[in-house]
Motif scaffolding. Sequence first.
Motif, PDB file in Angstrom:
ATOM      1  N   UNK A 109      47.219  46.795  46.883  1.00  0.00           N
ATOM      2  CA  UNK A 109      48.555  46.214  46.897  1.00  0.00           C
ATOM      3  C   UNK A 109      48.586  44.877  47.633  1.00  0.00           C
ATOM      4  N   UNK A 110      47.731  44.745  48.639  1.00  0.00           N
ATOM      5  CA  UNK A 110      47.701  43.504  49.420  1.00  0.00           C
ATOM      6  C   UNK A 110      47.329  42.301  48.566  1.00  0.00           C
ATOM      7  N   UNK A 111      46.601  42.536  47.467  1.00  0.00           N
ATOM      8  CA  UNK A 111      46.165  41.415  46.645  1.00  0.00           C
ATOM      9  C   UNK A 111      47.338  40.712  45.968  1.00  0.00           C
ATOM     10  N   UNK A 112      48.408  41.442  45.650  1.00  0.00           N
ATOM     11  CA  UNK A 112      49.551  40.812  44.998  1.00  0.00           C
ATOM     12  C   UNK A 112      50.261  39.858  45.947  1.00  0.00           C
ATOM     13  N   UNK A 113      50.289  40.190  47.225  1.00  0.00           N
ATOM     14  CA  UNK A 113      50.907  39.283  48.191  1.00  0.00           C
ATOM     15  C   UNK A 113      50.146  37.966  48.252  1.00  0.00           C
ATOM     16  N   UNK A 114      48.806  38.044  48.352  1.00  0.00           N
ATOM     17  CA  UNK A 114      48.021  36.820  48.464  1.00  0.00           C
ATOM     18  C   UNK A 114      47.998  36.058  47.147  1.00  0.00           C
ATOM     19  N   UNK A 115      48.128  36.749  46.022  1.00  0.00           N
ATOM     20  CA  UNK A 115      48.248  36.040  44.747  1.00  0.00           C
ATOM     21  C   UNK A 115      49.547  35.235  44.700  1.00  0.00           C
ATOM     22  N   UNK A 116      50.636  35.824  45.201  1.00  0.00           N
ATOM     23  CA  UNK A 116      51.907  35.098  45.241  1.00  0.00           C
ATOM     24  C   UNK A 116      51.829  33.896  46.177  1.00  0.00           C
TER      25      UNK A 116
END
Length: 496
Positions: free
Chosen positions: A110-117
């Motif tokens: 889930x953390x990857x979506x934050x850094x993608x944003x």
Amino acid sequence: MDTRMEGTGCPPCSSAPNLTPNPSPAPVSAPAYSLASPPPKKPFRLEKGERPAALLCLLMGIAYVRLLLDPPEILRPWGDWSDWLLAILLVSFFVCVELSARLCRLPCPRESWFWAAVMLAQPLGCGLFENDALSLFPYLFSHLAAAQWALVRCGGAAALPVGALLPLDLVRGWFGIPFSNFHRLFQTIFYGAGKKLPKPKSKGVWWGLLGAVCVLPVLVWAFSTLVNADAAFQNLAGSVQDWLAMFSLPAFLADALNPGWLLLELFFACWFYGLFYGSKHLKENTNRIKDREIYDAFDKMRLLPRQTPLVALALLCGLYLVFFLSQLSYLTAGFAGVLPEEYTAAEYARRGFFEMLQIALVNLSVLAAAAKLSRIPLRQSRGLRGLGIALCASNLLFAAIAFSKLWLYISRFGLTSMRVLAGYAIAVVAIWSALAIASLLRPFGAVVWGVRLAAVLFCLLCLCNIDGLVTATQNQATKEYLQGETGYYYTYSFMD
């Protein structure tokens, strides 16, 4: 009865009796490896989805170099497309790594979506509003966020959620992982090709090719020397060149096969795939740095008794109290909108900003050292917890004073890029200090939330029309302040 079965007789053709039974063979143990003889490396083995990922990274390297360093002419009629260049590159990087991860069936944290944003919000703001006032910071921070997203997405982050070990991840994501796996692109693409190619009967063929490659620069130099030395040879060389010109490549193809561009494209392709491959296989590396090992190492450093950090924090808080009381009029002048006589607005704002930055850095470092070195955790001692809260409260006070000085400067001379970034730094210091106070009162992931809020705040800054705000405030300041300190308006400083 055969005496050999009892172990007491003599074997045939033996002149002496065997008085002892045959010793059993010693058990074979695994060879012990030391630092002098490290364990052998595992042979490279191609896994499912890695070859398509390598081809995608190769295309990404070509696109990155061609769009960033050599933009094609076909994009120029579209207008000012350069503002969207960073967004195009990072979206391509996102698609490349995401497809590669899905082909290799990697789980998506889930953390990857934050850094993608975070990665995509910054170039989106640059495309919508240009925001040249922010200079190179969106370009730099978006690339840092891209490396961090790739680490998190492919399972190579030191810890999830991302927090205090973020600097370690950034160093590994930029240098350690990509360059240590720089050759994996060629290994993956050409894996198994040697079995299908015809092998020469002798190794002399390869040595001959090596000699041809080594002598090529000398051959070119000798050819140019002979051309200049003899007119007949020069005419012969000219006719050969005319004959070769008939088979010359088109301009676009010759440019695509330029050795310099090819080397740059291979460099970035190897970097992209090295980051992906190294992050994917990092969990299998037994020598990797684990977050639990780092925290355990910090726990072993708890050697100081409670009195040592207690006295240190008390002396530091006492120094700040004396400073606030002795400089009350100087520190609070910005709140009243009054500029001290011995300072210009630029000097007043600049001194307040750097004072806040230095003191906040010292206070947070001292607080972190006290938390890691004290035998008793800060939250379990009322004295240490109270002094830690006082230390962070002084950070908040210095941040408020620095902002009042900066606002006094902005109200007189308008915004600039450096003043916007200075305001962002003040806000980050205030947020981190407030989170530190909250964590002392009730434990939670303060560092994780500090990193997230700092990243979100910068993304929101990029998504605002900073150039328009700078122009509007500059025009307003020029109309209102035509006299007074306008002589200092064009003076260069950090806040300009």
